[in-house]
Design a protein around this motif. Sequence first.
Motif, PDB file in Angstrom:
ATOM      1  N   PHE A 165       4.261   0.753 -10.549  1.00 40.81           N
ATOM      2  CA  PHE A 165       3.038   0.237 -10.578  1.00 40.81           C
ATOM      3  C   PHE A 165       2.790  -1.259 -10.824  1.00 40.81           C
ATOM      4  CE2 PHE A 165       3.103   4.521 -12.364  1.00 40.81           C
ATOM      5  CZ  PHE A 165       2.579   5.241 -11.458  1.00 40.81           C
ATOM      6  N   MET A 166       3.956  -1.809 -11.216  1.00 41.93           N
ATOM      7  CA  MET A 166       3.809  -3.258 -11.226  1.00 41.93           C
ATOM      8  C   MET A 166       5.612  -3.807 -11.509  1.00 41.93           C
ATOM      9  SD  MET A 166       3.063  -3.395 -15.516  1.00 41.93           S
ATOM     10  CE  MET A 166       1.820  -2.289 -15.381  1.00 41.93           C
ATOM     11  N   THR A 167       5.660  -4.965 -10.824  1.00 42.38           N
ATOM     12  CA  THR A 167       7.055  -5.468 -11.074  1.00 42.38           C
ATOM     13  C   THR A 167       7.242  -5.993 -12.606  1.00 42.38           C
ATOM     14  OG1 THR A 167       7.118  -6.322  -9.063  1.00 42.38           O
ATOM     15  CG2 THR A 167       8.700  -7.389 -10.163  1.00 42.38           C
ATOM     16  N   LEU A 168       8.345  -5.576 -13.036  1.00 37.44           N
ATOM     17  CA  LEU A 168       8.854  -5.956 -14.547  1.00 37.44           C
ATOM     18  C   LEU A 168       9.807  -6.979 -14.364  1.00 37.44           C
ATOM     19  CD1 LEU A 168       9.277  -2.461 -16.082  1.00 37.44           C
ATOM     20  CD2 LEU A 168       7.647  -4.091 -16.732  1.00 37.44           C
ATOM     21  N   GLU A 169       9.541  -8.177 -14.994  1.00 36.45           N
ATOM     22  CA  GLU A 169      10.250  -9.556 -14.902  1.00 36.45           C
ATOM     23  C   GLU A 169      11.034  -9.770 -16.080  1.00 36.45           C
ATOM     24  OE1 GLU A 169       6.277 -11.382 -14.030  1.00 36.45           O
ATOM     25  OE2 GLU A 169       7.180 -11.687 -11.775  1.00 36.45           O
ATOM     26  N   PRO A 170      12.032 -10.634 -15.825  1.00 36.57           N
ATOM     27  CA  PRO A 170      12.903 -10.994 -17.232  1.00 36.57           C
ATOM     28  C   PRO A 170      11.858 -11.442 -18.182  1.00 36.57           C
ATOM     29  CG  PRO A 170      13.853 -11.755 -15.159  1.00 36.57           C
ATOM     30  CD  PRO A 170      12.643 -11.177 -14.741  1.00 36.57           C
ATOM     31  N   GLY A 171      11.879 -10.928 -19.382  1.00 34.85           N
ATOM     32  CA  GLY A 171      11.236 -11.472 -20.753  1.00 34.85           C
ATOM     33  C   GLY A 171      10.019 -10.641 -20.948  1.00 34.85           C
ATOM     34  N   ASP A 172       9.767  -9.802 -19.856  1.00 38.52           N
ATOM     35  CA  ASP A 172       8.501  -8.629 -20.236  1.00 38.52           C
ATOM     36  C   ASP A 172       9.085  -7.608 -21.315  1.00 38.52           C
ATOM     37  OD1 ASP A 172       6.857  -9.602 -18.476  1.00 38.52           O
ATOM     38  OD2 ASP A 172       7.347  -7.921 -16.811  1.00 38.52           O
ATOM     39  N   VAL A 173       8.041  -7.168 -22.126  1.00 38.61           N
ATOM     40  CA  VAL A 173       8.380  -6.212 -23.214  1.00 38.61           C
ATOM     41  C   VAL A 173       7.719  -5.129 -23.125  1.00 38.61           C
ATOM     42  CG1 VAL A 173       8.313  -5.949 -25.571  1.00 38.61           C
ATOM     43  CG2 VAL A 173       8.930  -8.251 -24.781  1.00 38.61           C
ATOM     44  N   ILE A 174       8.278  -3.994 -23.299  1.00 35.73           N
ATOM     45  CA  ILE A 174       7.697  -2.691 -23.140  1.00 35.73           C
ATOM     46  C   ILE A 174       7.607  -2.024 -24.614  1.00 35.73           C
ATOM     47  CG2 ILE A 174       7.665  -0.309 -22.284  1.00 35.73           C
ATOM     48  CD1 ILE A 174       9.379  -1.622 -19.867  1.00 35.73           C
ATOM     49  N   ALA A 175       6.489  -1.748 -25.400  1.00 34.50           N
ATOM     50  CA  ALA A 175       6.489  -0.978 -26.550  1.00 34.50           C
ATOM     51  C   ALA A 175       6.526   0.567 -26.066  1.00 34.50           C
ATOM     52  CB  ALA A 175       5.606  -1.190 -27.505  1.00 34.50           C
ATOM     53  N   THR A 176       7.609   1.251 -26.721  1.00 31.95           N
ATOM     54  CA  THR A 176       7.878   2.765 -26.117  1.00 31.95           C
ATOM     55  C   THR A 176       7.000   3.932 -26.903  1.00 31.95           C
ATOM     56  OG1 THR A 176       9.866   2.929 -27.422  1.00 31.95           O
ATOM     57  CG2 THR A 176      10.088   2.034 -25.135  1.00 31.95           C
ATOM     58  N   GLY A 177       6.124   3.542 -27.975  1.00 33.10           N
ATOM     59  CA  GLY A 177       5.503   4.610 -28.463  1.00 33.10           C
ATOM     60  C   GLY A 177       6.069   4.827 -29.741  1.00 33.10           C
ATOM     61  N   THR A 178       5.261   5.572 -30.966  1.00 30.39           N
ATOM     62  CA  THR A 178       5.532   5.552 -31.920  1.00 30.39           C
ATOM     63  C   THR A 178       5.725   7.234 -32.581  1.00 30.39           C
ATOM     64  OG1 THR A 178       4.845   4.679 -34.296  1.00 30.39           O
ATOM     65  CG2 THR A 178       3.412   5.653 -33.024  1.00 30.39           C
ATOM     66  N   PRO A 179       6.606   7.358 -33.549  1.00 27.76           N
ATOM     67  CA  PRO A 179       6.865   8.606 -34.283  1.00 27.76           C
ATOM     68  C   PRO A 179       5.625   8.852 -35.064  1.00 27.76           C
ATOM     69  CG  PRO A 179       8.080   7.117 -35.182  1.00 27.76           C
ATOM     70  CD  PRO A 179       7.556   6.346 -34.155  1.00 27.76           C
ATOM     71  N   PRO A 180       5.632  10.089 -35.649  1.00 23.51           N
ATOM     72  CA  PRO A 180       4.370  10.613 -36.411  1.00 23.51           C
ATOM     73  C   PRO A 180       4.397   9.821 -37.762  1.00 23.51           C
ATOM     74  CG  PRO A 180       6.006  12.298 -36.463  1.00 23.51           C
ATOM     75  CD  PRO A 180       6.543  11.252 -35.489  1.00 23.51           C
ATOM     76  N   GLY A 181       3.121   9.947 -38.399  1.00 24.76           N
ATOM     77  CA  GLY A 181       3.054   9.004 -39.789  1.00 24.76           C
ATOM     78  C   GLY A 181       1.948   7.925 -39.770  1.00 24.76           C
ATOM     79  N   VAL A 182       1.322   7.652 -38.707  1.00 20.21           N
ATOM     80  CA  VAL A 182       0.362   6.816 -38.777  1.00 20.21           C
ATOM     81  C   VAL A 182      -0.784   7.089 -39.537  1.00 20.21           C
ATOM     82  CG1 VAL A 182       0.911   5.903 -36.408  1.00 20.21           C
ATOM     83  CG2 VAL A 182      -0.958   7.694 -36.764  1.00 20.21           C
ATOM     84  N   GLY A 183      -1.593   6.064 -40.093  1.00 20.24           N
ATOM     85  CA  GLY A 183      -2.433   6.085 -40.934  1.00 20.24           C
ATOM     86  C   GLY A 183      -3.780   7.169 -40.510  1.00 20.24           C
TER      87      GLY A 183
END
Length: 282
Positions: free
Chosen positions: A230-248
């Motif tokens: 869906f988009m070109t990922l370029e050098p230096g782009d950052v992907i946050a991959t999700g979080t495990p349980p335990g959020v407030g």
Amino acid sequence: MKLVRYGEAGRERPGLLDAGGRVRDLSGVIDDVGGRWLLPAALEMLRGIDPATLPAVEGTPRLGAPVGNVGKLVCIGLNYADHADEMNLPRPDKPVVFMKATSSICGPNDDILIPPGSEKTDWEVELGIVIGAPARFVTPGKALAHVAGYTIVQDVSERDWQQNEGGQWVKAKSSDTFGPVGPWLVTADEVPDPQALDIWLEVNGTRMQDGNTATMIFGVAEVVAHISRFMTLEPGDVIATGTPPGVGVGRTPQVFYKPGDRVRLGISGLGEQAATLVRDPR
């Protein structure tokens, strides 16, 4: 290899950690950690440098986000089955993709500002992917060749804005300091299996999140491949991959950040973050 950016906010210099954990100055070799300096050939050049030949940085400098001039900060939501369950949301059959403003990025130990009007600022510790080679329509089997390395991202979130302000999640995710990144970028050759990393977060010394990247619904390779459709990922782009349980917001009773709280979080092999929550005075 562990790459860092250190110094005053907005004026960080590139560096790397030597075997003793001391920061060595790379500014005589590269102008920043990011962009073209994360291409495979550039990383190979940096690996060939003897850290002992680089100037040692005295003291304990402030660390900035280990990637400079991030072009895109892409996030994956509900990527741990038990986190989707605690949010009372269906487990996705395809990655849930949203964007987080790059202006939210800050250093791993910088104060986190609770924005004006926020009463439900929440935590999310996440494995961060840093892109090294451009990725466009890549397959999962080839996706990891496009990864420069990994880091830690805290996807700080304002839950009332996420749930009640309408539109997309980006509004709840993009306040200043809502994207601590670091402490360093660990190159992919030092992370043989990104799906076998312990991941955790504590608030005021109490363990809130405790998981492992093995329980991701969509692993690193699948995430990179999917986004690249869906988009070109370029050098230096950052992907946050999700979080495990335990959020407030998923706890009973719900618990959220308050001024003066201390948060500490980490991922095995990728270091730790530690920050103080402060009410934004504006």
